[in-house]
Design an enzyme around this catalytic site. Sequence first.
Site, PDB file in Angstrom:
ATOM      1  N   GLU A 155       7.937  -4.320  14.389  1.00  0.00           N
ATOM      2  CA  GLU A 155       8.097  -4.614  13.319  1.00  0.00           C
ATOM      3  C   GLU A 155       9.224  -5.662  13.197  1.00  0.00           C
ATOM      4  OE1 GLU A 155       6.929  -4.210   9.914  1.00  0.00           O
ATOM      5  OE2 GLU A 155       8.661  -5.905   9.485  1.00  0.00           O
ATOM      6  N   GLY A 161       8.510   0.044   6.189  1.00  0.00           N
ATOM      7  CA  GLY A 161       7.915   0.084   4.861  1.00  0.00           C
ATOM      8  C   GLY A 161       7.240  -0.691   4.426  1.00  0.00           C
ATOM      9  N   GLY A 309      -2.971 -13.591 -14.198  1.00  0.00           N
ATOM     10  CA  GLY A 309      -3.000 -12.425 -14.757  1.00  0.00           C
ATOM     11  C   GLY A 309      -3.501 -11.023 -14.380  1.00  0.00           C
ATOM     12  N   GLY A 313       1.503  -9.500 -11.552  1.00  0.00           N
ATOM     13  CA  GLY A 313       2.127 -10.340 -12.662  1.00  0.00           C
ATOM     14  C   GLY A 313       2.394  -9.709 -13.774  1.00  0.00           C
ATOM     15  N   GLY A 399      -2.326 -14.061  -5.845  1.00  0.00           N
ATOM     16  CA  GLY A 399      -3.007 -13.441  -4.911  1.00  0.00           C
ATOM     17  C   GLY A 399      -2.348 -13.550  -3.485  1.00  0.00           C
ATOM     18  N   HIS A 449      -2.481   2.782  -0.494  1.00  0.00           N
ATOM     19  CA  HIS A 449      -3.037   3.998  -0.450  1.00  0.00           C
ATOM     20  C   HIS A 449      -4.177   3.882   0.430  1.00  0.00           C
ATOM     21  CE1 HIS A 449      -3.639   2.757  -4.673  1.00  0.00           C
ATOM     22  NE2 HIS A 449      -4.966   2.899  -4.240  1.00  0.00           N
ATOM     23  N   HIS A 572      -3.105  23.285 -21.408  1.00  0.00           N
ATOM     24  CA  HIS A 572      -2.897  22.931 -22.669  1.00  0.00           C
ATOM     25  C   HIS A 572      -1.555  23.015 -22.966  1.00  0.00           C
ATOM     26  CE1 HIS A 572      -3.848  21.873 -26.495  1.00  0.00           C
ATOM     27  NE2 HIS A 572      -2.902  22.945 -27.003  1.00  0.00           N
TER      28      HIS A 572
HETATM   29  P1  FAD Z   1       2.369  -4.630   4.810  1.00  0.00           P
HETATM   30  O1  FAD Z   1       3.165  -3.981   3.852  1.00  0.00           O
HETATM   31  O2  FAD Z   1       2.293  -6.044   4.127  1.00  0.00           O
HETATM   32  O3  FAD Z   1       3.215  -4.429   6.133  1.00  0.00           O
HETATM   33  C1  FAD Z   1       2.984  -5.419   7.184  1.00  0.00           C
HETATM   34  C2  FAD Z   1       4.135  -5.267   8.024  1.00  0.00           C
HETATM   35  O4  FAD Z   1       3.935  -5.965   9.053  1.00  0.00           O
HETATM   36  C3  FAD Z   1       5.404  -6.142   7.641  1.00  0.00           C
HETATM   37  O5  FAD Z   1       6.495  -5.000   7.431  1.00  0.00           O
HETATM   38  C4  FAD Z   1       5.479  -7.225   8.415  1.00  0.00           C
HETATM   39  O6  FAD Z   1       6.971  -7.614   8.308  1.00  0.00           O
HETATM   40  C5  FAD Z   1       5.082  -6.696   9.562  1.00  0.00           C
HETATM   41  N1  FAD Z   1       4.373  -7.828  10.499  1.00  0.00           N
HETATM   42  C6  FAD Z   1       3.547  -8.904  10.041  1.00  0.00           C
HETATM   43  N2  FAD Z   1       3.263  -9.651  11.140  1.00  0.00           N
HETATM   44  C7  FAD Z   1       4.242  -9.321  12.196  1.00  0.00           C
HETATM   45  C8  FAD Z   1       4.215  -9.708  13.380  1.00  0.00           C
HETATM   46  N3  FAD Z   1       3.792 -10.675  13.972  1.00  0.00           N
HETATM   47  N4  FAD Z   1       5.408  -9.013  14.285  1.00  0.00           N
HETATM   48  C9  FAD Z   1       6.078  -7.873  13.718  1.00  0.00           C
HETATM   49  N5  FAD Z   1       5.808  -7.320  12.405  1.00  0.00           N
HETATM   50  C10 FAD Z   1       4.794  -8.101  11.739  1.00  0.00           C
HETATM   51  N6  FAD Z   1      -0.255  -1.362  -3.829  1.00  0.00           N
HETATM   52  C11 FAD Z   1      -0.230  -0.049  -4.324  1.00  0.00           C
HETATM   53  O7  FAD Z   1      -1.236   0.709  -3.749  1.00  0.00           O
HETATM   54  N7  FAD Z   1       0.493   0.202  -5.458  1.00  0.00           N
HETATM   55  C12 FAD Z   1       1.218  -0.342  -6.036  1.00  0.00           C
HETATM   56  O8  FAD Z   1       1.920  -0.093  -7.012  1.00  0.00           O
HETATM   57  C13 FAD Z   1       1.639  -1.800  -5.212  1.00  0.00           C
HETATM   58  N8  FAD Z   1       2.354  -2.583  -6.210  1.00  0.00           N
HETATM   59  C14 FAD Z   1       2.559  -3.768  -5.533  1.00  0.00           C
HETATM   60  C15 FAD Z   1       3.492  -4.653  -5.890  1.00  0.00           C
HETATM   61  C16 FAD Z   1       3.811  -5.801  -5.604  1.00  0.00           C
HETATM   62  C17 FAD Z   1       5.009  -6.633  -6.147  1.00  0.00           C
HETATM   63  C18 FAD Z   1       3.076  -6.363  -4.389  1.00  0.00           C
HETATM   64  C19 FAD Z   1       3.463  -7.587  -3.686  1.00  0.00           C
HETATM   65  C20 FAD Z   1       2.500  -5.440  -3.644  1.00  0.00           C
HETATM   66  C21 FAD Z   1       1.973  -4.284  -4.277  1.00  0.00           C
HETATM   67  N9  FAD Z   1       1.041  -3.434  -3.568  1.00  0.00           N
HETATM   68  C22 FAD Z   1       0.922  -2.186  -4.253  1.00  0.00           C
HETATM   69  C23 FAD Z   1       0.308  -3.825  -2.428  1.00  0.00           C
HETATM   70  C24 FAD Z   1       0.942  -3.002  -1.332  1.00  0.00           C
HETATM   71  O9  FAD Z   1       2.208  -3.398  -1.050  1.00  0.00           O
HETATM   72  C25 FAD Z   1       0.149  -3.430  -0.073  1.00  0.00           C
HETATM   73  O10 FAD Z   1      -1.212  -3.434  -0.193  1.00  0.00           O
HETATM   74  C26 FAD Z   1       0.602  -2.819   1.193  1.00  0.00           C
HETATM   75  O11 FAD Z   1       2.068  -2.862   1.550  1.00  0.00           O
HETATM   76  C27 FAD Z   1      -0.266  -2.942   2.526  1.00  0.00           C
HETATM   77  O12 FAD Z   1       0.316  -2.397   3.484  1.00  0.00           O
HETATM   78  P2  FAD Z   1       0.272  -2.881   5.031  1.00  0.00           P
HETATM   79  O13 FAD Z   1       0.803  -1.677   5.814  1.00  0.00           O
HETATM   80  O14 FAD Z   1      -1.181  -3.238   5.314  1.00  0.00           O
HETATM   81  O15 FAD Z   1       1.056  -3.832   5.137  1.00  0.00           O
END
Ligand code: FAD
Length: 599
Positions: A155, A161, A309, A313, A399, A449, A572
């Site tokens: 990471e 996280g 939207g 956002g 996006g 999730h 209820h």
């Molecule tokens: P990520 O969380 O993107 O984690 C990928 C990790 O890989 C990162 O820590 C990154 O640093 C690391 N990484 C990448 N490339 C490399 C590399 N080459 N070497 C080492 N490390 C690397 N989803 C929900 O389900 N509910 C919500 O309420 C929700 N709210 C959101 C609100 C916001 C503002 C945003 C931006 C997103 C939200 N999401 C929500 C989406 C959710 O955050 C993502 O779907 C989720 O984090 C994806 O998980 P992931 O493990 O695939 O990747």
Amino acid sequence: MSNLIELKVPDIGGHSNVDVIEVFVKPGDVVSKDDSLITLETDKATMEVPAETAGVVKEVKVAVGSKVSEGDVIVIVEAAAAASAAPAEAKPLETTGVASAHTDAGFAPQAAPVAASHGGGADIECDVMVLGGGPGGYSAAFRAADLGQKVVIVERYSTLGGVCLNVGCIPSKALLHNAAVIDEVSHLAANGIKFGKPEVDIDLLRGYKEKVIGKLTGGLAGMAKARKVQIVRGNGRFIDPHHLEVSVTTGNGREESGEKTIVKFSNAIIAAGSRVVKLPFIPDDPRVVDSTGALELKAVPEKMLIIGGGIIGLEMGTVYSTLGARLDVVEMLDGLMQGADRDLVKVWQKWNAHRFDNIMLNTKTVAVEPKEDGVYVTFEGEQAPKEPQRYDLVLYATGRAPNGKLLAAENAGVAVTDRGFIPVDKQQRTNVPHIYAIGDIVGQPMLAHKGVHEGHVAAENCAGHKAFFDARVIPGVAYTDPEVAWVGMTEDEAKKQGIKVEKSVFPWAASGRAIANGRDEGFTKLIFDPATHQVIGGGIVGPHAGDMIGEICLAIEMGCDAEDIAKTIHPHPTMGESIGMAAEVFEGSCTDLPPQRKK
Ligand code: FAD
């Protein structure tokens, strides 16, 4: 007659010699107007450059690794009129990857790259290497460790996280919780309880959000240690199908120290997530932010524009508006919160009308210009104001793009689509059988999730189990006020696909608990298969809708029919009983509504 057009790099906020990190097109591709051609990366952001004209690509003038400036030619296309006579083998570009990777829909078939071979040794050896410590990655790593595997997480940031815990789901909810309390308390005045105007100490509020993040990321570090999962800090890139080179990073960011670590693995799980898409006309200016910038909550603007939207956002807009900002939102499509049924969104929109000065649908943002007294934004389309509008803060939430092209996956022989998604099968395997991929990087919906469940599947397969991702449905929730939650088949989707469904609705205006709470604007809706009466979808709008949608998910997974849900005794008075009552409405047995017509 030749009709060749050069598509060039547009104004990219004054940057020059910017790295091309992705090229989405090749000769023979048919591009539509606004399809992405390339991704550029500056030290601050990445941005996709769209085609200004439709046509058939004749020549691509850049490659990954090229450096470009404004005016440089990206591709030469034969313009649309001539393109209609394009050769039969010319294929349309893949769509935005909206379809789930599990179905393989939406992805152009990829030729597998030829893997490289690493001749040197390794600093660390493990059974399972997980690339990325987000919700997908850490869940996969912990599950694999629990199954007896020696696991390494690579990471680049100092905490686990990923986006979700550090700059996504959790910080946004920490702020939304405070906004919801302010909003709820303000409604009590009508009941005779007055609190006065809240005084907001923005530094303390930001501190609360940081504390929430710290508690959770600290907890993850502890859980990794307890499972003997080794965390290697740095940027990982594959050097062959069994080796990853990690450029060690330091501090709070992604700064490389120059030190390298080689990790040798038997199995790998790619969980490298996604990043914000920055449109080419978005300038570098502290008053123009993405979701990460908005979560920093530096100040509360008077006038704020949300570009896009969607859920992210609108959630951030809710926070800023409760703290005092007036909102405008601009959306290219014909409605906000796409994906949810329009009747659910309508309730949210009515309740929130007071937050917005302008909701501009079917409208595009075409220019964003920072000036001394504000950021001026120009719009085009159905509801575009004639003059550029001035804002104190602009949030672009248009996006996210997957990180598949940034990992040198080709050295491991792993296929990556033009857009950077990594296709996988139902066991989360890529085209290289011992390398899996999960989370945002494998496709929509980009939700935490979904990534967690995929992570468990991949980990179990690494440990020799036969696990499959066969979830019937993945819920979506907008944590706005009221919340909007939906799962499975929606009414709008059924209509679009010509699928016959039946629905039942329980209005919260008939719920004792909703009335007691002073929040009876919402409703609960169930969608049924008319032949079997099995529930195949559902939607809820109202406070805590997101907490309730899980029951409908379970009902769909268990193949419940209307009677199963209606005959399940719900406590209820709760909002949860609205799901049971919606099923009773379908059965014609609901006694909390006026008599229903016989079916
Ligand atoms: P990520 O969380 O993107 O984690 C990928 C990790 O890989 C990162 O820590 C990154 O640093 C690391 N990484 C990448 N490339 C490399 C590399 N080459 N070497 C080492 N490390 C690397 N989803 C929900 O389900 N509910 C919500 O309420 C929700 N709210 C959101 C609100 C916001 C503002 C945003 C931006 C997103 C939200 N999401 C929500 C989406 C959710 O955050 C993502 O779907 C989720 O984090 C994806 O998980 P992931 O493990 O695939 O990747």
